[in-house]
Design an enzyme around this catalytic site. Structure first.
Site, mmCIF file in Angstrom:
data_model
loop_
_atom_site.group_PDB
_atom_site.id
_atom_site.type_symbol
_atom_site.label_atom_id
_atom_site.label_comp_id
_atom_site.label_asym_id
_atom_site.label_seq_id
_atom_site.Cartn_x
_atom_site.Cartn_y
_atom_site.Cartn_z
ATOM 1 N N ILE A 32 -23.585 -81.917 -50.436
ATOM 2 C CA ILE A 32 -22.885 -80.897 -51.393
ATOM 3 C C ILE A 32 -22.524 -79.899 -50.866
ATOM 4 O O ILE A 32 -21.361 -79.221 -51.284
ATOM 5 C CB ILE A 32 -23.489 -80.276 -52.345
ATOM 6 C CG1 ILE A 32 -25.412 -79.756 -51.981
ATOM 7 C CG2 ILE A 32 -24.099 -81.683 -53.507
ATOM 8 C CD1 ILE A 32 -25.476 -79.273 -53.357
ATOM 9 N N HIS A 101 -35.074 -85.331 -43.799
ATOM 10 C CA HIS A 101 -34.049 -85.347 -44.271
ATOM 11 C C HIS A 101 -33.139 -85.922 -42.768
ATOM 12 O O HIS A 101 -33.136 -84.141 -42.235
ATOM 13 C CB HIS A 101 -32.564 -85.457 -45.556
ATOM 14 C CG HIS A 101 -32.650 -83.497 -46.037
ATOM 15 N ND1 HIS A 101 -33.788 -83.311 -45.895
ATOM 16 C CD2 HIS A 101 -31.689 -82.964 -45.315
ATOM 17 C CE1 HIS A 101 -33.830 -81.260 -45.709
ATOM 18 N NE2 HIS A 101 -32.059 -81.260 -45.409
#
Length: 115
Positions: A32, A101
């Protein structure tokens, strides 16, 4: 999975995300706050806090994350020009979500050095 982890919620479908790939072990979605034209996050579906806590994790899971990164890079059209795969471990390295991640970055020239 943990109830308070945003990435666990994305993997479970409880939190919206622009997902580009998901299988039984790995999920990939758009960051994002992109740092490149292509900026995707590759997350193991299993909650692992960071790479520092991955020693008891099946090594095949970590390898699968990198295989998926290469697959998605080809699908996004950045395999030929190049891309970067990076993970941040801990707050000093910039880790802000404590679920392991990998960032897949590409689609434009990336600056060097890192940092």
């Amino acid at each position: 999975m943990t109830d308070s982890c945003i990435f666990c919620a994305i993997v479970a479908g409880r939190q919206p995300a622009r997902t580009v790939y998901q299988d039984e072990t790995v999920t990939v979605f758009w960051d994002i706050h992109p740092q490149a034209r292509i900026h995707l996050l590759i997350v193991p579906n299993q909650h692992i806090r960071s790479l520092a806590e991955a020693e008891d994790v099946d090594p095949a899971l970590l390898g699968r994350c990198l295989q998926v990164a290469a697959k998605v890079a080809r699908e996004q059209g950045i395999a030929e020009t190049g891309y970067r795969v990076v993970t941040n471990v801990g707050p000093h390295a910039g880790q802000s979500v404590f679920h392991l991640h990998f960032h897949l970055l590409g689609g434009n020239p990336l600056r060097l050095p890192l940092g």
